[in-house]
Scaffold this active site. Structure first.
Site, mmCIF file in Angstrom:
data_model
loop_
_atom_site.group_PDB
_atom_site.id
_atom_site.type_symbol
_atom_site.label_atom_id
_atom_site.label_comp_id
_atom_site.label_asym_id
_atom_site.label_seq_id
_atom_site.Cartn_x
_atom_site.Cartn_y
_atom_site.Cartn_z
ATOM 1 N N PRO A 29 0.853 -1.319 -0.052
ATOM 2 C CA PRO A 29 0.205 0.184 0.032
ATOM 3 C C PRO A 29 0.935 1.265 -0.090
ATOM 4 O O PRO A 29 2.022 1.301 0.532
ATOM 5 C CB PRO A 29 -0.722 -0.108 1.312
ATOM 6 C CG PRO A 29 -0.912 -1.557 1.707
ATOM 7 C CD PRO A 29 0.661 -2.187 1.141
ATOM 8 N N GLU A 30 0.459 2.245 -0.582
ATOM 9 C CA GLU A 30 1.101 3.510 -0.777
ATOM 10 C C GLU A 30 0.503 4.651 0.157
ATOM 11 O O GLU A 30 -0.589 4.328 0.712
ATOM 12 C CB GLU A 30 1.204 3.892 -2.120
ATOM 13 C CG GLU A 30 2.177 2.742 -3.100
ATOM 14 C CD GLU A 30 2.480 3.392 -4.260
ATOM 15 O OE1 GLU A 30 2.847 4.431 -4.357
ATOM 16 O OE2 GLU A 30 3.018 1.964 -5.103
ATOM 17 N N LYS A 79 3.149 6.443 4.919
ATOM 18 C CA LYS A 79 2.742 5.029 4.846
ATOM 19 C C LYS A 79 2.682 4.482 6.200
ATOM 20 O O LYS A 79 2.277 3.207 6.603
ATOM 21 C CB LYS A 79 3.869 3.963 4.200
ATOM 22 C CG LYS A 79 4.019 4.536 2.716
ATOM 23 C CD LYS A 79 4.867 3.230 1.967
ATOM 24 C CE LYS A 79 5.073 3.868 0.830
ATOM 25 N NZ LYS A 79 6.230 3.011 0.035
ATOM 26 N N ASN A 188 6.088 2.332 -5.368
ATOM 27 C CA ASN A 188 6.571 1.985 -6.412
ATOM 28 C C ASN A 188 5.739 2.456 -7.660
ATOM 29 O O ASN A 188 6.037 2.475 -8.773
ATOM 30 C CB ASN A 188 6.884 0.203 -6.506
ATOM 31 C CG ASN A 188 8.041 -0.053 -7.449
ATOM 32 O OD1 ASN A 188 8.833 0.759 -7.764
ATOM 33 N ND2 ASN A 188 7.748 -1.344 -8.109
ATOM 34 N N ARG A 278 13.800 -2.069 -6.804
ATOM 35 C CA ARG A 278 12.432 -2.254 -7.206
ATOM 36 C C ARG A 278 12.341 -2.138 -8.734
ATOM 37 O O ARG A 278 12.946 -1.565 -9.381
ATOM 38 C CB ARG A 278 11.258 -1.324 -6.405
ATOM 39 C CG ARG A 278 11.548 -1.323 -4.989
ATOM 40 C CD ARG A 278 10.971 -2.427 -4.224
ATOM 41 N NE ARG A 278 9.462 -2.546 -4.502
ATOM 42 C CZ ARG A 278 8.619 -2.255 -4.130
ATOM 43 N NH1 ARG A 278 8.681 -1.215 -3.051
ATOM 44 N NH2 ARG A 278 7.215 -2.174 -4.265
#
Ligand SMILES: [Zn+2]
Length: 290
Positions: A29-30, A79, A188, A278
């Site tokens: 989750p962002e 976050k 990401n 990533r």
């Protein structure tokens, strides 16, 4: 431009990739999601006495410290989620890659899977499975965590404060955007989608960015994070690009570059590279380095 058709199965903001017989979760989750959850949980829980427990047991000792106390605030920073109780104790949660909340009715249903924290209130049950952090901390530690974060676009963070750090760094912009001490809440997907919208190659060093390029990145992030906060999931396409309301988009239509095969602007094959460990998706034509 056409929205892309994502390659993978996407469920909400959880995404799964099939590898042989294995199903692998690949998203975390962002920042839009933590702010979304904070609002939702604030509406449900503030001012109420909450029965806090840990069916799984790993959070049991901490749960006892706040069990039965009244919740006075729920807030997000980047976050991180914070549940402040009347006793000046706070439950600090970081969902990490696998953390999820599940709502249930009353009486509380049998726990599903490894429920780290259960909150029972007058209207229902909220279960938390799989967070990377879930613990009770005091006000000083809350301040320390928030102080360690960069400006959060969804909490009034300022563009020029983020730019002041980025313009001094020789690291790739795609690395800097994931650094929570530089800008809080970007993950990401947001970094890939914002760099695509701004037409900036992910490997450009911060100190070689033009201020106008950074302004485009910031505006794209702010817009996408606000849309994400409203809808509870990341949607990078705009209403004018799609043939239906954003709330009606299925999970294969909401990204422009992330997990896409082809660029909806120029038709080039979307490329990937690894930056800050990533995978990042980009269009080598629209986001050329030269
Ligand atoms: Zn393109």
């Amino acid at each position: 431009m056409r929205p892309c058709q994502a390659q993978w199965l996407v469920l909400g903001d959880r995404q799964f990739r099939f590898r042989g017989s294995k199903v692998e979760a690949v998203l975390m989750p962002e920042g839009h999601k933590t702010h979304y959850l904070a609002r939702q949980h604030a509406d449900l829980l503030i001012g109420k006495a909450i029965a806090v427990s840990s069916p799984q047991g790993r959070f049991a000792d901490d749960a006892k410290r706040v069990d039965g106390k009244t919740l006075v605030d729920v807030h997000a920073a980047g976050k991180h989620l914070f549940y402040d109780f009347e006793s000046e104790e706070t439950v600090h949660i970081h969902l990490g890659r696998y953390g999820t909340f599940r709502f249930g009715t009353l009486p509380p249903p049998p726990p599903r899977g490894q429920v780290r924290m259960r909150m029972v209130f007058d209207e229902g049950t909220i279960d938390l499975n799989g967070p990377s952090r879930c613990r009770v901390i005091g006000p000083e530690e809350v301040r320390t965590i928030i102080r360690g974060l960069g400006p959060d676009p969804l909490a009034g963070g300022k563009r020029q404060d983020v730019w002041a750090t980025i313009r001094e760094s020789g690291k790739p912009i795609a690395t800097l955007l994931l650094d929570q001490s530089i800008i809080a809440g970007v993950g990401n997907i947001f970094r890939a989608e914002a760099l695509f919208e701004a037409k900036v190659h992910p490997a450009v060093p911060g100190n070689q960015l033009d201020p106008r390029q950074f302004t485009r990145i910031w505006k794209a992030l702010l817009r996408m994070m606000k849309v994400g906060l409203k809808h509870g999931r990341i949607i990078s396409v705009t209403r004018s690009e799609v043939d239906r309301p954003l709330s009606k988009l299925n999970d294969r239509q909401r990204f422009r570059v992330y997990a896409c095969d082809h660029c909806g602007v120029c038709g080039s094959a979307i490329a990937t590279t690894s930056i800050a460990s990533r995978k990042i998706y980009f269009c080598p034509h629209c986001q050329s380095q030269g």
